[in-house]
Design an enzyme around this catalytic site. Structure first.
Site: not given
Ligand code: UFG
Length: 338
Positions: A40, A55, A81, A121, A145, A149, A173
């Protein structure tokens, strides 16, 4: 719940937490933020909120905090997360997220606090058998993760059964966007989330965005996610509070519309007017192909409606914040706003 009440917000200096703090303050609540500042940002916490740097693993600090204030409710965001990181280091998630949450639940119960809103999540639903995903979908976490949760959701279930601690488990989401006041936005270090990384590629701060796999069973081969504005998430947290007088609840929170990684990149090019260089790489472990929410239950129960459902506007807000704060919270604009 009336506005003279006091809410403890763990992780209130983080992305979703800080937007909820802003919403609470706007509606007249007293707010105490507890954050270890490992992820944060102190600059994301307004001066009107009290701040405790601690913490959740530190049970003495928790005891002191609960002794100093009388909380009417706890909003619990503080956690590791990242889906991908949890696949590489499951112990940090299965141990770290759960132990800290159990400490918090215990402290809340001992202090006689009756309500907790928990940041859960969509990763509870690893391989959804039907879309959109409602609250009755099978829980089969997609990663350590998501599993951590879910373990906390179960601990909250028993805290209600055994101690009457009512809880709302809100399964987000993909949180996205920035506060319209221009003071709050998304700033992780290191950044791993799609939208901020695509914006950095548009701004020329990264050479390209890597697409993690284009061989998924989706219309263009890239993963589909339901991007929900962070202020719409914050609004849901406030709306569930009165319901907790009666019972515990769980809600899935999304817009009910999915966008592929390629569609997010196209929208970013539209919004910024810049070209985003793209490379296709391998899949990232732990990523489900498609996650789209059904939020019918919270719409029906509480009249919650996303106020910012449009993807271009979500990305536009995030772009505006990043333009104004090129170094995120470490930059001069954000520091001046403190
Ligand atoms: N992605 C890429 N390239 C990148 C980063 C992400 O292709 O450089 C893709 C990922 O593979 C995924 C999508 O973009 O398919 C979204 O990825 P994010 O990392 O932005 O988000 P996530 O879906 O992995 O996870 C997020 C939150 C979690 C939560 C989840 C719920 O970080 O805490 O959404 O859907 F659980």
């Amino acid at each position: 719940m009336t506005s003279s009440q006091t809410v403890l917000v763990t992780g209130g200096a983080g992305y979703v937490g800080s937007h909820c703090v802003a919403e609470l303050l706007e509606r007249g609540f007293n707010v105490v933020v507890l954050d270890n500042l490992r992820q944060g940002h102190r600059a994301a916490v307004p001066a009107e909120a009290a701040f405790v740097e601690a913490d959740l693993a530190d049970t003495e600090a928790l005891k002191r905090t609960f002794a100093e204030w009388k909380f009417d409710a706890v909003f619990h965001f503080a956690a590791l997360s990242l889906v991908g990181e949890s696949m590489r280091n499951p112990h940090a998630y299965l141990h770290g997220n759960t132990v800290t949450s159990l400490n918090l639940i215990q402290a809340a119960v001992q202090a006689g606090v009756g309500k907790m809103v928990f940041s859960s999540t969509a990763n509870l639903f690893g391989m959804p058998e039907r879309l959109p995903i409602d609250e009755d979908a099978t829980i089969d976490p997609g990663s350590p993760y998501g599993e951590s949760k879910y373990m906390i959701e179960r601990a909250l279930h028993w805290a209600d059964r055994c101690h009457g601690l009512r809880s709302a488990c809100l399964r987000y989401f993909n949180a996205a966007g920035a506060h319209p006041n221009g003071l709050l936005g998304e700033d992780h270090y290191p950044e791993t989330h799609l939208i901020p990384l695509v914006l950095d590629a548009a701004a020329g701060k990264r050479p390209h965005i890597e697409i993690f796999g284009d061989d998924y069973p989706t219309h263009d081969g890239t993963c589909v996610r339901d991007y929900i504005h962070v202020c719409d998430l914050a609004d849901a947290h406030l709306r569930v509070l009165p319901l907790l007088e009666e019972r515990s609840v769980r809600y899935n929170l999304g817009n009910g519309k999915g966008y592929s990684v390629r569609e997010v990149i196209e929208a970013t090019e539209r919004v910024t007017g810049r070209k985003v260089p793209v490379k296709v790489g391998p899949r990232r472990a732990g990523d489900p192909a498609v996650l789209i929410a059904s939020s019918e239950r919270i719409r029906k129960d509480l009249g919650w409606e996303p106020r910012f459902p449009d993807l271009d506007s979500i990305i536009g807000g995030a772009w505006a914040w990043r333009q104004r704060n090129p170094q995120g919270y470490r930059g001069p604009a954000a520091l001046a706003a403190e």
